[in-house]
Design a protein around this motif. Structure first.
Motif, PDB file in Angstrom:
ATOM      1  N   LEU A   1       0.851  -1.185   0.000  1.00 39.18           N
ATOM      2  CA  LEU A   1       0.000   0.000   0.000  1.00 39.18           C
ATOM      3  C   LEU A   1       0.887   1.236   0.000  1.00 39.18           C
ATOM      4  O   LEU A   1       1.991   1.222   0.544  1.00 39.18           O
ATOM      5  CB  LEU A   1      -0.892   0.032   1.247  1.00 39.18           C
ATOM      6  CG  LEU A   1      -2.053  -0.953   1.294  1.00 39.18           C
ATOM      7  CD1 LEU A   1      -2.703  -0.928   2.670  1.00 39.18           C
ATOM      8  CD2 LEU A   1      -3.072  -0.637   0.220  1.00 39.18           C
ATOM      9  N   SER A   2       0.399   2.316  -0.571  1.00 38.95           N
ATOM     10  CA  SER A   2       1.139   3.578  -0.536  1.00 38.95           C
ATOM     11  C   SER A   2       1.000   4.199   0.856  1.00 38.95           C
ATOM     12  O   SER A   2       0.082   3.869   1.615  1.00 38.95           O
ATOM     13  CB  SER A   2       0.567   4.542  -1.579  1.00 38.95           C
ATOM     14  OG  SER A   2      -0.745   4.936  -1.205  1.00 38.95           O
ATOM     15  N   THR A   3       1.903   5.105   1.173  1.00 47.25           N
ATOM     16  CA  THR A   3       1.805   5.813   2.450  1.00 47.25           C
ATOM     17  C   THR A   3       0.477   6.551   2.532  1.00 47.25           C
ATOM     18  O   THR A   3      -0.159   6.577   3.586  1.00 47.25           O
ATOM     19  CB  THR A   3       2.988   6.789   2.615  1.00 47.25           C
ATOM     20  OG1 THR A   3       4.209   6.043   2.556  1.00 47.25           O
ATOM     21  CG2 THR A   3       2.918   7.542   3.927  1.00 47.25           C
ATOM     22  N   LYS A   4       0.017   7.118   1.428  1.00 43.38           N
ATOM     23  CA  LYS A   4      -1.267   7.825   1.425  1.00 43.38           C
ATOM     24  C   LYS A   4      -2.404   6.879   1.807  1.00 43.38           C
ATOM     25  O   LYS A   4      -3.263   7.237   2.624  1.00 43.38           O
ATOM     26  CB  LYS A   4      -1.535   8.452   0.059  1.00 43.38           C
ATOM     27  CG  LYS A   4      -2.794   9.283   0.015  1.00 43.38           C
ATOM     28  CD  LYS A   4      -2.942   9.989  -1.323  1.00 43.38           C
ATOM     29  CE  LYS A   4      -4.171  10.886  -1.340  1.00 43.38           C
ATOM     30  NZ  LYS A   4      -4.283  11.617  -2.599  1.00 43.38           N
ATOM     31  N   GLU A   5      -2.414   5.686   1.243  1.00 38.18           N
ATOM     32  CA  GLU A   5      -3.462   4.719   1.591  1.00 38.18           C
ATOM     33  C   GLU A   5      -3.340   4.294   3.045  1.00 38.18           C
ATOM     34  O   GLU A   5      -4.347   4.110   3.726  1.00 38.18           O
ATOM     35  CB  GLU A   5      -3.424   3.508   0.658  1.00 38.18           C
ATOM     36  CG  GLU A   5      -3.951   3.798  -0.721  1.00 38.18           C
ATOM     37  CD  GLU A   5      -5.382   4.335  -0.722  1.00 38.18           C
ATOM     38  OE1 GLU A   5      -6.269   3.722  -0.086  1.00 38.18           O
ATOM     39  OE2 GLU A   5      -5.608   5.377  -1.351  1.00 38.18           O
TER      40      GLU A   5
END
Length: 155
Positions: free
Chosen positions: A84-88
């Motif tokens: 997962l991305s940091t944003k997610e």
């Protein structure tokens, strides 16, 4: 995970241990903040919906995060394993941010930090709010913005 719940994090702690670490109960801390005469304009526990909870108010405000506590290892481990991305991650998990308290002065914020330390908690003045066209959380250390249009839990 290669060994399931017994997979070791880089520190050597097993995954099952890390996800079962106890959560701090904030009631005594908040009671001491109130006893100190500090009247927050808002207190937001950062649980489900992650950091989007910072912008729970419907007011068109930009919440600018400038300073962070260290991110607990379990979150960076989950991020890497899940891809997962940091944003997610910030939209799902608290990423180590348990509670946000909004006050109207630097003096009040510093008093809250001192109370947190007396309670054995970590804290810091993380940022500020400002009027904006649209609600959003700007997380400067990660170079990310969480737009209010993607967050529908509000009061």
């Amino acid at each position: 995970l290669p060994s399931g719940y017994r997979t070791k994090l880089p520190s050597g702690e097993q995954y099952w241990q890390a996800i079962n670490n106890p959560t701090n109960l904030n009631t005594p801390f908040i009671q001491n903040v109130m006893k100190a005469g500090i009247r927050p304009s808002s207190i937001e526990p950062i649980t489900g919906h992650g950091w989007q909870k910072i912008m729970r108010s419907k007011k068109p405000l930009r919440y600018v995060v400038e300073d962070l506590l260290p991110v607990p290892e379990i979150f960076t481990f989950i991020e890497k394993q899940s891809k997962l991305s940091t944003k997610e991650m910030l939209k799902i998990f608290n990423y180590g941010l348990g509670l946000v308290i909004f006050v109207d002065s630097e003096t009040a914020a510093q008093k809250i930090i001192a109370i947190a330390r007396m309670e054995g908690l970590k804290g810091r003045v993380g940022g500020y709010t400002e009027r904006a066209r649209n609600r959003e959380v700007v997380v400067k250390p990660f170079g990310l913005t969480l737009p209010g249009s993607e967050f529908h839990l509000q009061y």
